[in-house]
Design an enzyme around this catalytic site. Structure first.
Site, short mmCIF file in Angstrom:
data_model
loop_
_atom_site.label_atom_id
_atom_site.label_comp_id
_atom_site.label_asym_id
_atom_site.label_seq_id
_atom_site.Cartn_x
_atom_site.Cartn_y
_atom_site.Cartn_z
CB CYS A 337 -2.64 -10.18 -9.12
SG CYS A 337 -3.47 -10.89 -7.74
NE ARG A 366 -10.60 -11.64 -2.53
CZ ARG A 366 -9.43 -11.27 -2.00
NH1 ARG A 366 -9.22 -11.49 -0.72
NH2 ARG A 366 -8.52 -10.72 -2.74
CD GLN A 384 -7.67 -6.68 -3.09
OE1 GLN A 384 -7.49 -6.75 -4.30
NE2 GLN A 384 -7.25 -7.59 -2.25
CG ASP A 386 -4.38 -4.94 -5.57
OD1 ASP A 386 -3.31 -5.08 -4.97
OD2 ASP A 386 -5.02 -5.87 -6.10
CG HIS A 388 -0.35 -6.31 -8.74
ND1 HIS A 388 -1.64 -5.88 -8.89
CD2 HIS A 388 -0.38 -7.36 -7.88
CE1 HIS A 388 -2.42 -6.66 -8.17
NE2 HIS A 388 -1.70 -7.55 -7.54
CE LYS A 472 -1.02 -13.11 3.62
NZ LYS A 472 -2.44 -12.80 3.86
CG HIS A 518 0.60 -9.60 -5.19
ND1 HIS A 518 -0.49 -10.01 -5.91
CD2 HIS A 518 1.60 -10.45 -5.52
CE1 HIS A 518 -0.16 -11.07 -6.64
NE2 HIS A 518 1.09 -11.37 -6.42
#
Length: 646
Positions: A337, A366, A384, A386, A388, A472, A518
């Site tokens: 992000c 992570r 991910q 991912d 946005h 979420k 997200h």
RNA sequence: GCCGGUGUAGCUCAGGGGUAGAGCGUUUCCUUGGUAAGGAAGAGGUCAUGGGUUCAAUUCCCAUCAUUGGCUCCA
């Protein structure tokens, strides 16, 4: 006389003071034998509780979840009794029923329990069970209850009782064993016929790692030996679906101690599978108006200070990368992000240009606690799917719902029908875990709940499960052993736009703050493929599976024809290979069946002369002779029927 | 990170104070076959790593690493 309403709506009269068993007897002897728990006016009661007023009564046997709960809760009492008989100085804490069985948390002091001890605990439990002891509830004053446990130096029960209201405290006795208990038992211990202690593990008192670590003993019990045997067989079956085992067998991924724990290596077949999944999503995303972006794997420490990730996770994360230049530090990116926010900041936007939807298969790192790593479902480096979405507050609702549609499409295409939608909100207490204003949080939480409602999702609300920057909507799917994993996730975020000072120019010619969504429909490629493996037991949908077709020449003489068939299939984008081993057909078929290759094409003299193939479907058997063109359209049809367009 | 378990051939696993075994796979040879295992011979292991105890350690003890069942955590 009192009137008892039964679940079918019928009302029967009984003398005052009847109990659940009496009512069951009035229906049938068989039911009376099997009733192990009951609910009266929505309250769990003992089967021996005397009923003195009108009300509605539901009877439960072991077949109902409520019956199982009473059964396992009662078994936990017997477990505690058995543990106490082996370890007289044990301090009991809590012992609830769980989805599959029960556990008891105990403080053993300097003693330990290991697998070697399970057998004698089981035997002791069965010995007590055979005593046919009734579970008898009695009210105890707070003072007496405290005295009872203070005498035993049991600070845990004392702590529990101190939080209870005087007059509502009950003990349960069976045999010579007494425990603090709210109630809900089976009639007596003799119904417990089969017991298995499944594991012992450490668990923190009250779930807080600052507290003492207790020993948690897990077990399961049944009213019939056969049920236990079946349960254990089920567990064995589940082990065969374990993605770690299948991933190895199907050569999808591997780990190397040298590379490091939690860092998966994708093997050729796994990488190809992953690529197909990515392409599938890219196609749908393109239609949904997403634009692909690419960002680096590291970013300056400052980037994460701005986002708040550094303050939140910095200490417990991969530490900054230093460069020859003094004071220059980079972090491995734990999230995409912040990078995407900077992409947004690359140029000014008019409200007419929004929403902007930036998507990236972004690999993040992570530092998960070592004890938390688990196959592909919990790793330290993962990708991910991912994206946005930056939109105006007005667009939020539409955008959020469009993302729900996309997630549902992905799940449907991969036959994940048994998912749970979970609205993850802030915990009501520990508010220092979160950043941003209450006002923004409330807006975001309302937006999610409304969208979930309007989309008709069957959702549950979980407090304390939100991300630190926003609430979420998570899509949870269970693995082979019933453990829940979060796959898809959609999050509404008013915080990062502020931290990164994101803006757009509105119709009023003023600057405004966009809202950020997200979202990751798969969650991560690693976890998604892991759960997909467990769901399909390695039998992927045809469009996804690494090898769709294997050609089995009957002998070396037909090798050339097999190669010809292979090329024809490859020209039609079908993934095929030839089993050119010097083996008999029966053997080749067996191996292909075991490898779960969806189609086997047997070719020999007959097929070569006719220009055909003999088709066998994995798990189903012989389908007969096909021309190659007809076989290709068979494959195309099957793919098109499972994979709808978005 | 914490509490337990595990680590022996490519895979699945047996064994055990005197430096190792099975099945499958792999290699070679025989066999050239029709819908779930054809036959024979061979190769392959510093028994996770590092210490300690012992005349002797793969086996016992300790540590480390990896893995695993839980707990805690999960951006």
């Amino acid at each position: 006389m009192i009137q008892i309403t039964l679940p079918d709506g019928s009302i029967k009269e009984f003398p005052k003071g009847v109990n659940a068993i009496d009512v069951a007897k009035s229906i049938s002897e068989g039911l009376a034998r099997n009733v192990i728990s009951a609910k009266f006016n929505e309250k769990t009661i003992e089967t021996s509780t005397t009923l003195t007023e009108n009300g509605s009564l539901t009877l439960y046997t072991f077949n109902e979840p409520e019956g199982k709960k009473a059964f396992w809760h009662s078994s936990a009492h017997v477990l505690a009794q058995a543990i106490t008989s082996f370890y007289p100085n044990v301090k009991l804490t809590i012992g609830p029923a769980i989805d599959n069985g029960f556990y008891y948390d105990v403080d053993l002091g300097d003693d330990t329990i290991s697998e070697k001890d399970f057998n004698e605990i089981e035997n002791k439990m069965l010995e007590f069970a055979r005593g046919k002891f009734e579970f008898l509830m009695r009210e105890v004053s707070k003072k007496d209850a405290l005295d009872f446990y203070k005498n035993q130096n049991n600070q845990y029960k004392v702590e529990l009782i101190e939080n209870l209201t005087d007059g509502e405290i009950t003990f349960c006795d069976h045999s010579d064993f007494t425990d603090l208990c709210r109630g809900g038992h089976i009639p007596n211990t003799s119904i417990i016929k089969a017991v298995k202690i499944t594991s012992a593990a450490g668990a923190y008192w009250r779930g807080d790692e600052k507290n003492n670590q207790l020993t948690r003993i897990y077990g399961i019990s049944f009213p019939k030996q056969k049920m236990l045997t079946e349960y254990l067989e089920l567990l064995e079956e589940a082990k065969k679906r374990d993605h770690r085992k299948l991933g190895k067998e199907l050569e999808l991924f591997a780990f190397s101690a040298k590379v490091g724990q939690g860092l998966p290596l994708w093997l050729p077949k796994g990488a190809a599978l992953r690529e197909r999944l990515e392409n599938f999503l890219k196609k749908a995303q393109k239609k949904a108006g997403y634009e692909m972006v690419i960002t680096p794997h590291i970013g300056q420490k400052e980037l994460y200070v701005t986002s708040g990730h550094y303050a939140k996770y910095g200490e417990d994360s991969f530490q900054p990368i230093k460069t020859p230049k003094e004071d220059e530090e980079f972090l491995l990116k734990p999230m995409n992000c912040p990078h995407h926010c900077e992409i947004y900041n690359n140029k000014p936007y008019s409200y007419k240009e929004l929403p902007k939807r930036f998507a990236e298969f972004g690999t993040v790192y992570r530092y998960e606690q070592s004890g938390e790593l688990h196959g592909l479902t919990r790793v330290r480096g993962f990708t991910q799917d991912d994206a946005h979405i930056f939109c105006t507050p007005d667009q939020l609702d539409t955008e959020f719902k469009a993302v729900i549609d996309l997630v549902l499409y992905v799940f449907k295409s991969l036959s994940f029908e048994n998912f749970t939608a979970q609205v993850s909100l802030r915990s009501k207490e520990k508010s220092d875990k979160y950043i941003g204003s209450d006002e923004n949080w409330e807006k975001a939480e309302t937006a999610i709940i409304n969208a979930a409602k309007e989309k008709g999702l069957d959702y549950v609300i979980e407090y304390g499960e939100a991300a630190f920057y926003g609430p979420k909507l998570d899509f949870m799917v269970k693995d082979a052993l019933g453990r829940s994993w979060q796959l898809g996730t959609i999050q509404v975020d008013y915080n990062l736009p502020e931290r990164f000072d994101l803006q757009y120019k509105g119709a009023d010619n003023q600057l405004h703050r966009p809202v950020m969504i997200h979202r990751a429909p798969f969650g991560s490629m690693e976890r998604f493929i892991a759960v997909l493996l467990e769901h399909t037991a390695g039998k992927f949908p045809l469009w996804l599976t690494p090898e769709q077709v294997i050609i089995l020449p009957i002998s070396e003489k037909y090798q050339i024809y097999a190669e010809k068939v292979l090329h024809l299939l490859e020209n039609s984008e079908i993934r095929a290979l030839v089993d050119e081993r010097n083996e008999k057909t029966g053997r080749k078929i067996r191996d292909a069946e075991m490898n779960k290759i969806p189609f086997m094409l047997i070719v020999g003299e007959q097929e070569e002369s006719e220009g055909t193939v003999s088709v066998r479907k994995q798990g189903e058997g012989d389908l007969g002779t096909f021309t190659i063109e007809k076989f290709i359209s068979l494959i195309d049809n099957e793919i098109n029927s499972t994979l709808e367009k978005f």
